[in-house]
Enzyme design. Structure first.
Site, short mmCIF file in Angstrom:
data_model
loop_
_atom_site.label_atom_id
_atom_site.label_comp_id
_atom_site.label_asym_id
_atom_site.label_seq_id
_atom_site.Cartn_x
_atom_site.Cartn_y
_atom_site.Cartn_z
N ARG A 79 0.84 -1.21 0.00
CA ARG A 79 0.00 0.00 0.00
C ARG A 79 0.87 1.26 0.00
O ARG A 79 1.83 1.34 0.77
CB ARG A 79 -0.92 0.03 1.23
CG ARG A 79 -1.86 -1.17 1.25
CD ARG A 79 -2.92 -1.10 2.28
NE ARG A 79 -3.71 -2.33 2.28
CZ ARG A 79 -4.91 -2.43 2.86
NH1 ARG A 79 -5.44 -1.38 3.48
NH2 ARG A 79 -5.56 -3.57 2.81
N ARG A 102 1.91 1.13 10.33
CA ARG A 102 1.45 1.48 8.98
C ARG A 102 2.65 1.46 8.05
O ARG A 102 3.46 2.38 8.05
CB ARG A 102 0.78 2.86 8.99
CG ARG A 102 0.04 3.21 7.70
CD ARG A 102 -0.55 4.60 7.79
NE ARG A 102 -1.57 4.70 8.83
CZ ARG A 102 -2.86 4.39 8.64
NH1 ARG A 102 -3.26 3.94 7.46
NH2 ARG A 102 -3.73 4.50 9.61
N GLU A 160 -7.35 -0.22 14.89
CA GLU A 160 -7.89 -1.25 14.00
C GLU A 160 -6.83 -2.28 13.63
O GLU A 160 -5.75 -1.95 13.19
CB GLU A 160 -8.41 -0.59 12.72
CG GLU A 160 -9.01 -1.59 11.73
CD GLU A 160 -8.91 -1.15 10.30
OE1 GLU A 160 -9.19 0.03 10.03
OE2 GLU A 160 -8.51 -1.96 9.45
N SER A 185 -10.83 -6.04 9.75
CA SER A 185 -11.96 -5.37 9.12
C SER A 185 -12.83 -6.42 8.44
O SER A 185 -12.35 -7.10 7.53
CB SER A 185 -11.43 -4.36 8.11
OG SER A 185 -12.47 -3.62 7.60
N ARG A 240 1.36 -5.26 11.87
CA ARG A 240 0.53 -4.44 12.76
C ARG A 240 0.12 -5.22 14.01
O ARG A 240 0.17 -4.67 15.12
CB ARG A 240 -0.70 -3.90 12.05
CG ARG A 240 -1.50 -2.96 12.94
CD ARG A 240 -2.68 -2.31 12.28
NE ARG A 240 -2.29 -1.33 11.26
CZ ARG A 240 -3.20 -0.56 10.65
NH1 ARG A 240 -4.48 -0.67 10.96
NH2 ARG A 240 -2.83 0.29 9.73
N1 LIG Z 1 -0.38 0.11 5.71
C1 LIG Z 1 -0.62 -0.92 6.53
N2 LIG Z 1 0.39 -1.40 7.30
C2 LIG Z 1 0.18 -2.45 8.14
N3 LIG Z 1 -1.00 -3.09 8.25
C3 LIG Z 1 -2.02 -2.64 7.48
C4 LIG Z 1 -1.90 -1.56 6.60
N4 LIG Z 1 -3.10 -1.36 5.98
C5 LIG Z 1 -3.94 -2.28 6.48
N5 LIG Z 1 -3.30 -3.05 7.37
C6 LIG Z 1 -3.85 -4.20 8.11
O1 LIG Z 1 -4.71 -4.94 7.24
C7 LIG Z 1 -5.99 -5.04 7.83
C8 LIG Z 1 -7.04 -5.12 6.73
O2 LIG Z 1 -6.95 -3.98 5.91
S1 LIG Z 1 -8.29 -3.31 5.47
O3 LIG Z 1 -7.98 -2.46 4.38
O4 LIG Z 1 -8.88 -2.74 6.62
N6 LIG Z 1 -9.27 -4.47 5.00
C9 LIG Z 1 -8.96 -5.37 4.05
O5 LIG Z 1 -7.91 -5.34 3.42
C10 LIG Z 1 -9.98 -6.48 3.87
N7 LIG Z 1 -9.65 -7.25 2.70
C11 LIG Z 1 -10.03 -7.35 5.13
O6 LIG Z 1 -8.74 -7.84 5.44
C12 LIG Z 1 -6.11 -3.80 8.70
O7 LIG Z 1 -7.10 -3.98 9.69
C13 LIG Z 1 -4.70 -3.74 9.29
O8 LIG Z 1 -4.57 -4.67 10.34
#
Ligand SMILES: Nc1ncnc2c1ncn2[C@@H]1O[C@H](COS(=O)(=O)NC(=O)[C@@H](N)CO)[C@@H](O)[C@H]1O
Length: 419
Positions: free
Chosen positions: A258, A273, A347, A350, A388
């Site tokens: 991401r 993050r 969080e 999700s 995370r």
């Molecule tokens: N940039 C990031 N760095 C670390 N962990 C992350 C990051 N973005 C998301 N996550 C982790 O990934 C989980 C799911 O991301 S989400 O966008 O909320 N949801 C999804 O991707 C859905 N597909 C359910 O997994 C988050 O709750 C968090 O625990």
């Protein structure tokens, strides 16, 4: 995506959902285009019918009339071609608008602009009262040499990290523990690629709209997915699944990428993050029955809560608001884990039900008992996302001397009581 029939018959509900989800979509223009496309299609059919009628009469016509008949057939043909060009333009505009139409949120979703309107529905576990000043996860990691958070940024830039030694092993143990549990729940383990075509991002609803969040591999027309949900949603695209195949349960493990374009300055320290992380994703394709998918929503949530209970991490379950849940969701529950150094829940999971909104975009269908072909419902939830999850894990279980006590569930795998 919603069906045109549904939008025509529920225009007001669609406008309300768009307003509640801060979605910018011109529903009136969409309905107008729908009308124009339908009348263009019937006009083209009529022109073709007339031209074919003339061609059919050509053979039996008096030779003297043939030139006039030929000219008439040609004129109808030209008009049909013109109408077809207009139809292509209108259809493209209509399809682009359809991709922007939000799903209708469930009636229990708090109505509000963003996460500030989310409502805590359940809290499990009690945040620990430390008898000493607790350290944050960065201090714990640095004093135990459990990660490189510094020199690696010279290689890979910001929001990068290397887990080291026992913490690198713990990440693998966590994922293995979660995979074992999901396999026991009937989920098929899948390692899924992060590389995916743009259409796969359209299928989930990430595109159009969130292109900026994805790394693009331009010369191959590929993007790096931020979640295994993207590969899993398009795996069965175009197939017509048998009722006997449903529900399909996947536990998809993948690296996730991401750009965090919109998060400048947030969570810049440590592991909360980052640009690349690993996630085990719970994914369900089930029959398009609201009660069936609601039951799966509960199961996916319970699976994630069970894992947090195994890790002995206090958490709360949140009902996300219309403004926070995103375009395609019917319902979304986040799970937030307690982070002592922040003094708040963050969080970590999700859980989403999307009904047939993704299935229409991804063309995911099944044949029911009466041989009727229908779209499936899709759901997804995080099982574990690392690094995370390591933040609440390390911080909640830290000892005064900086050691970290492992939750019972992991002591076997990790060969001891402490990390
Ligand atoms: N940039 C990031 N760095 C670390 N962990 C992350 C990051 N973005 C998301 N996550 C982790 O990934 C989980 C799911 O991301 S989400 O966008 O909320 N949801 C999804 O991707 C859905 N597909 C359910 O997994 C988050 O709750 C968090 O625990």
């Amino acid at each position: 995506m919603l069906s045109l029939t549904f939008i025509r018959e529920n225009a007001e509900a669609v406008r309300t959902a768009a307003a509640q989800k801060n979605a910018v979509v011109d529903v009136d223009r969409l309905i107008e285009l729908d009308g124009e496309v339908r009348s263009l299609k019937s006009r083209i059919d009529e022109l073709r019918r007339q031209r074919n009628e003339i061609s059919a009469s050509f053979k039996t016509a008096d030779p003297s009339e043939r030139p006039a008949l030929g000219a008439k057939a040609k004129a109808f043909g030209a008009e049909a071609a013109e109408a077809e060009t207009a139809l292509t333009g209108k259809s493209d505009e209509l399809n682009a608008l359809l991709l922007r139409v939000p799903n209708i949120p469930w009636s229990g979703a708090p109505v509000g602009p963003d996460e500030s309107a989310n409502v805590v529905v359940r809290t499990e576990g009690t945040p620990r009262q430390f008898e000493f000043e607790p350290r944050d996860h960065v201090a714990l990691v640095e004093m135990n040499d459990w990660a490189d958070l510094g020199r690696i940024t010279q290689v890979s830039g910001s929001r990068q990290y290397c887990l080291k030694g026992r913490l690198a092993l713990l990440e693998q143990a966590l994922m293995f523990h979660a995979q074992q549990k999901l396999a026991a729940e009937g989920f098929t383990l899948m390692t899924v690629p992060a590389l995916a075509r743009p259409q796969a991002f359209v299928a989930t609803g990430h595109f159009p709209g969130h292109e900026e969040e994805a790394y693009q591999i331009e010369k191959d027309d590929l993007y790096l997915a931020g979640t295994g949900e993207i590969a899993l949603t398009s795996l069965h695209t175009g197939e017509i699944l048998d009722a006997a195949q449903l529900p399909i349960l996947y536990a998809g493990y993948s690296p996730c990428f991401r750009r965090e374009a919109g998060s400048a300055g947030r969570d810049v320290r440590g592991l909360l993050r980052v640009h690349q992380f690993y996630k085990l994703e719970q994914y369900v394709l089930c029959e398009d029955d609201d009660e069936v998918s609601a039951a799966w929503h509960k199961r996916l949530l319970a699976n994630a809560e069970g894992l947090l209970q195994d890790l002995e991490i206090p958490y709360q379950v949140v009902e996300t608001s219309t403004g926070d849940m995103g375009l395609g969701k019917f319902r979304m529950n986040d799970i937030e884990s307690w982070v002592p150094s922040l003094g708040k829940y963050r969080e970590t999971h999700s859980c989403s039900t999307l009904h047939d909104w993704q299935a229409r975009r991804a063309n995911l269908r099944w044949r029911d008992g009466d041989r009727k072909v229908r779209f499936v419902h899709t759901l997804n939830n995080t099982a574990l996302a690392s690094p995370r999850i390591l933040v609440p894990l390390l911080e909640n279980h830290q000892q005064e001397d900086g050691r970290v006590r492992l939750p019972e569930a992991l002591q076997g795998l990790m060969g001891g009581e402490y990390l």
